[in-house]
Scaffold this motif. Structure first.
Motif, PDB file in Angstrom:
ATOM      1  N   VAL A 191      34.802  25.841  35.382  1.00 41.96           N
ATOM      2  CA  VAL A 191      36.227  26.029  35.894  1.00 41.96           C
ATOM      3  C   VAL A 191      36.754  27.423  35.749  1.00 41.96           C
ATOM      4  CG1 VAL A 191      38.737  25.370  35.462  1.00 41.96           C
ATOM      5  CG2 VAL A 191      37.014  23.759  34.929  1.00 41.96           C
ATOM      6  N   CYS A 192      36.372  28.364  34.889  1.00 40.34           N
ATOM      7  CA  CYS A 192      36.537  29.567  34.702  1.00 40.34           C
ATOM      8  C   CYS A 192      35.874  30.520  35.721  1.00 40.34           C
ATOM      9  CB  CYS A 192      36.051  30.219  33.375  1.00 40.34           C
ATOM     10  SG  CYS A 192      36.706  29.534  31.907  1.00 40.34           S
ATOM     11  N   THR A 193      34.651  30.181  36.363  1.00 40.29           N
ATOM     12  CA  THR A 193      34.124  30.604  37.331  1.00 40.29           C
ATOM     13  C   THR A 193      35.033  30.685  38.551  1.00 40.29           C
ATOM     14  OG1 THR A 193      31.960  30.409  36.275  1.00 40.29           O
ATOM     15  CG2 THR A 193      32.083  30.850  38.455  1.00 40.29           C
ATOM     16  N   THR A 194      35.456  29.347  38.822  1.00 40.97           N
ATOM     17  CA  THR A 194      36.344  29.290  40.136  1.00 40.97           C
ATOM     18  C   THR A 194      37.529  29.986  40.018  1.00 40.97           C
ATOM     19  OG1 THR A 194      37.190  27.257  39.252  1.00 40.97           O
ATOM     20  CG2 THR A 194      35.326  26.984  40.533  1.00 40.97           C
ATOM     21  N   GLU A 195      38.302  30.210  38.613  1.00 44.79           N
ATOM     22  CA  GLU A 195      39.530  30.810  38.587  1.00 44.79           C
ATOM     23  C   GLU A 195      39.289  32.268  38.788  1.00 44.79           C
ATOM     24  OE1 GLU A 195      40.973  29.847  34.747  1.00 44.79           O
ATOM     25  OE2 GLU A 195      42.610  28.688  35.595  1.00 44.79           O
ATOM     26  N   LEU A 196      38.305  32.891  38.115  1.00 49.22           N
ATOM     27  CA  LEU A 196      38.256  34.051  38.292  1.00 49.22           C
ATOM     28  C   LEU A 196      37.360  34.557  39.723  1.00 49.22           C
ATOM     29  CD1 LEU A 196      38.751  34.135  35.195  1.00 49.22           C
ATOM     30  CD2 LEU A 196      37.384  36.570  35.154  1.00 49.22           C
ATOM     31  N   GLY A 197      36.778  33.515  40.240  1.00 52.67           N
ATOM     32  CA  GLY A 197      36.495  33.942  41.714  1.00 52.67           C
ATOM     33  C   GLY A 197      37.765  33.812  42.591  1.00 52.67           C
ATOM     34  N   ARG A 198      38.619  33.110  42.492  1.00 52.24           N
ATOM     35  CA  ARG A 198      40.095  32.972  43.295  1.00 52.24           C
ATOM     36  C   ARG A 198      40.654  34.405  42.971  1.00 52.24           C
ATOM     37  NH1 ARG A 198      42.107  32.545  47.869  1.00 52.24           N
ATOM     38  NH2 ARG A 198      44.073  31.685  47.836  1.00 52.24           N
ATOM     39  N   ALA A 199      40.711  34.590  41.584  1.00 57.90           N
ATOM     40  CA  ALA A 199      41.592  35.883  41.425  1.00 57.90           C
ATOM     41  C   ALA A 199      41.141  36.864  42.158  1.00 57.90           C
ATOM     42  CB  ALA A 199      41.590  35.967  39.780  1.00 57.90           C
ATOM     43  N   ALA A 200      39.692  37.148  42.019  1.00 62.34           N
ATOM     44  CA  ALA A 200      39.255  38.139  42.633  1.00 62.34           C
ATOM     45  C   ALA A 200      39.279  38.008  43.960  1.00 62.34           C
ATOM     46  CB  ALA A 200      37.430  38.308  42.372  1.00 62.34           C
ATOM     47  N   LYS A 201      39.294  37.227  44.671  1.00 56.82           N
ATOM     48  CA  LYS A 201      39.719  36.887  46.134  1.00 56.82           C
ATOM     49  C   LYS A 201      41.173  37.651  46.367  1.00 56.82           C
ATOM     50  CE  LYS A 201      36.415  34.343  48.542  1.00 56.82           C
ATOM     51  NZ  LYS A 201      35.664  33.278  48.985  1.00 56.82           N
TER      52      LYS A 201
END
Ligand code: BEZ
Length: 256
Positions: A78-88
């Motif tokens: 879940v953290c990977t999807t969150e930081l991925g979205r935040a980075a985008k």
């Protein structure tokens, strides 16, 4: 619990004021034993090691707004999807003059390795720079001081993980918004951008944004602005919805 003995002279308003003061101070006493920040508090000017070097938080913020968000653990789904979205969305945050910074209780080495996975999750080159720093709080010092731990989620040694906490800090270094999600629920970063838009709009204009508001949509005239003042304050017009109570509190005006 603090008990105040105050003699009131004018009835209900004083009692309401007294009850607000008591609530405020009991919250303050409560956070004396359980850490927490209240809206309007100056955000702590902590020092930390990050993937971009050592920072002092207020210097890091400079004249920008800030968003500090924690996640439970590196190398988790879940953290990977969150930081991925935040980075985008990092360009969107920059456009709003908001500096982003993440935090978890992992090491710098873990953060650096994991950001390559996040970039790959986003289908970006692994050599790209990650768009915001991540704080290494392996001793859990900041997580404890900022009330970020989730007592229900523990690591293999039985130690609590960081929850999904979001703090938005204004240019005056004061806390403007906080959100706290458990480890098992990923955040909606479009919603975080939306609240930044509302916070920035309402910091500049005496308006409030209704449920599900999106930038450009009409906004609401706050209830503490008298009718005559509202007409002068909002030359684009004020529309008041008729209600069964006949009270004129549901007032809209175009977004200033
Ligand atoms: C996750 O990021 O996938 C996660 C982390 C801790 C608990 C549950 C989920």
């Amino acid at each position: 619990m603090i008990i105040l003995s105050v003699k009131t002279c004018s009835g209900l308003d004083d009692l309401n004021l007294l009850s607000s003061v008591c609530c405020y101070w009991s919250a303050r006493v409560f956070i004396g034993t359980m850490p927490g920040l209240l809206l309007g508090d100056v955000f702590p000017n902590f020092e930390a090691e990050t993937t971009n070097g050592k920072i002092k938080f207020h210097d890091f913020l400079g004249d920008s707004w800030g968003i500090l968000f924690s996640h439970p653990r590196d190398y988790t789904p879940v953290c990977t999807t969150e930081l991925g979205r935040a980075a985008k969305l990092s360009d969107e945050f920059s456009r709003r003059n908001v500096k982003m910074i993440a935090l978890s209780i992992d090491s710098l080495e873990d953060h650096r390795g994991w950001t390559k996975d996040i970039l790959a999750y986003n289908n970006e080159e692994s050599g790209c720079a990650f768009p915001f720093p991540i704080i290494a709080d392996n001793q859990r010092e900041l997580a404890v001081a900022l009330g970020m731990l989730d007592p229900d989620e523990k690591d293999k040694d039985g130690m609590p993980l960081t929850a999904r906490c979001v703090f938005v800090i204004g240019q005056d270094k004061k806390l403007k918004l906080s959100l706290l999600y458990p480890a098992t629920t990923g955040r909606n970063f479009d919603e975080i951008l939306r609240v930044v838009d509302s916070l920035q709009l309402t910091a500049k204009n005496r308006v409030a944004t209704p449920a599900d508001w999106q930038p450009g949509e009409r906004v609401m005239v706050p209830p503490n602005i008298p009718e005559e003042e509202a007409a002068a304050m909002f030359p684009a017009g004020v529309y008041t919805k008729e209600l069964p109570s006949e009270r004129k509190y549901l007032r809209y005006t175009p977004q200033p």
